[in-house]
Design a protein around this motif. Sequence first.
Motif, PDB file in Angstrom:
ATOM      1  N   TRP A 132       0.829  -1.209   0.000  1.00 25.86           N
ATOM      2  CA  TRP A 132       0.000   0.000   0.000  1.00 25.86           C
ATOM      3  C   TRP A 132       0.865   1.262   0.000  1.00 25.86           C
ATOM      4  CZ3 TRP A 132      -0.959   4.217   3.206  1.00 25.86           C
ATOM      5  CH2 TRP A 132      -2.132   4.915   2.938  1.00 25.86           C
ATOM      6  N   THR A 139       2.789   1.862  -3.476  1.00 24.99           N
ATOM      7  CA  THR A 139       1.981   2.332  -4.607  1.00 24.99           C
ATOM      8  C   THR A 139       1.617   3.801  -4.475  1.00 24.99           C
ATOM      9  OG1 THR A 139      -0.030   1.545  -3.495  1.00 24.99           O
ATOM     10  CG2 THR A 139       1.022   0.048  -5.077  1.00 24.99           C
ATOM     11  N   ARG A 140       1.845   4.395  -3.316  1.00 26.94           N
ATOM     12  CA  ARG A 140       1.481   5.795  -3.083  1.00 26.94           C
ATOM     13  C   ARG A 140       2.675   6.696  -2.800  1.00 26.94           C
ATOM     14  NH1 ARG A 140      -2.321   2.413  -2.043  1.00 26.94           N
ATOM     15  NH2 ARG A 140      -4.533   2.976  -2.239  1.00 26.94           N
ATOM     16  N   SER A 141       3.856   6.107  -2.706  1.00 28.94           N
ATOM     17  CA  SER A 141       5.047   6.882  -2.349  1.00 28.94           C
ATOM     18  C   SER A 141       5.595   7.638  -3.556  1.00 28.94           C
ATOM     19  CB  SER A 141       6.128   5.955  -1.794  1.00 28.94           C
ATOM     20  OG  SER A 141       7.314   6.669  -1.555  1.00 28.94           O
ATOM     21  N   ARG A 142       6.055   8.866  -3.311  1.00 24.57           N
ATOM     22  CA  ARG A 142       6.688   9.649  -4.380  1.00 24.57           C
ATOM     23  C   ARG A 142       8.047   9.063  -4.732  1.00 24.57           C
ATOM     24  NH1 ARG A 142      10.248  13.942  -4.554  1.00 24.57           N
ATOM     25  NH2 ARG A 142      10.313  14.072  -2.273  1.00 24.57           N
TER      26      ARG A 142
END
Length: 469
Positions: free
Chosen positions: A229, A232-235
């Motif tokens: 999770w 998939t959202r990390s810069r």
Amino acid sequence: MELVVFLDVSIVNVALPAIGAGLGLTVVGLAWVGTAYQVTFGGFQLGAGRATDILGRRRLFRAGLTVFTLGSLLAGLAGWAWLLIAARALQGVGAAILVPAELSLLAASFTEPAAYRRAFGWWSAMGAVGAAGGVVLGGLIVQLLSWHWIFLINVPIGVAGLLFSGRLLPADAPATTPAARLDLPGIVTGTGSLLLLVYVVTVAAEGDLGPVTAGLGAAGVVLGAAFLWIETRSRDPLLPFRFFRDLDVTGSTLASVIVGAAHVPAFVFLALYFQEVQGYSALKSGLAVLPIAAVNLAVSRLAVPAALAKWGPRVVLTAGMALLATGLVLFGMLPAGGSFVTDYLPGALIFAVGLPAVFVGSTMPAVKAVADHETGVVSAVVNTAQRVGAGLGVALLAALADERADAVGGPRRGALNEGYHLAFLGAAALAALGVLIGLWLVLRGRSEGAVAEGEEGEDREGAVDATSA
């Protein structure tokens, strides 16, 4: 340093009886002398690989070498079982930092194709010779000195590496892209998940299926889900999942799991076979695998670069897996009173030719597939896969061997040999799976090449039509 890192995977195997006698360790405790190193070596590489790309190759190489040397010193001085296992875990952390930085330095330093193939040939030689030569060196040290020195011998090597690496290794280049940040949530969840899951599988293979083990397994799965999770959202993700859209990265990762699960148990059970079944001393047991180390070195230097140039790493990987499987099948038929020359040596020589081929064939494609500033993390991916495979392979095959020996019963020597037969054949089955992975990569590569050629042909025809018009 590749040689030292892989030496420490195998050098302990031949010393296990002496360590057990000296520290009063049970069989389970002895297993953790090796497993503690494998688990942390595999568990911490992703974070270390990303740190290599962000903080600098040489800086992380020297940091890893410092931690590894300190862990070696503590292990060599350990007088209690808990301290030895903790020191082995610290060694694994140091190795986890060291290896991605080392491979990233290799990729950056050798850019011309022929030089790159030779460099990877030598790199595979160090890994393969370390895996085999550790058994030889361990036998010599245990026989002539004591088991403490299998760890203390790393200390002067590490100190020398720290003294000279600052002069010999290329300086870290100044950043030319916007500063990236370390994905600390990803590091915590990813590393925690790997450590817990490998631990759970290991103790479960030893028969501990109680509520504590199940709870730790559940925690590992939860951390793994959290890692997915977060990534998939990390810069700036710790593990960019776009890597796995590349066939070379995916194939190298799968193959690396198999390489670890097949070759590391082979050396564990060879040491046990020679000492527990054949009655060899630690020194003689070590010398018995010397032909593997010698052939590894010759093949890595003389054959691997030429094979890479002619057929490419995918074919080299497939052929190496087939040779590994063949050698392991022959090990699985070793008689209790077998001859070194006629029973053991044929399988050993075949296994030795395959070993450097699978090392380079499972690593080189992934490192070549990514940008220069991402070689650290992709090196960590394939090496993590190999370490996790090694830990799981040893634990699962050891459990099979114990169960088989108990089921056979009768004289201890014969029962143990039956158990080792099953372990070798299990490793052979894993190597055969590696052959299938290699064939899949070869066929997919040819299919992609045919599609690319077709697209180029259509582009040329379109250009001709446009010119005619």
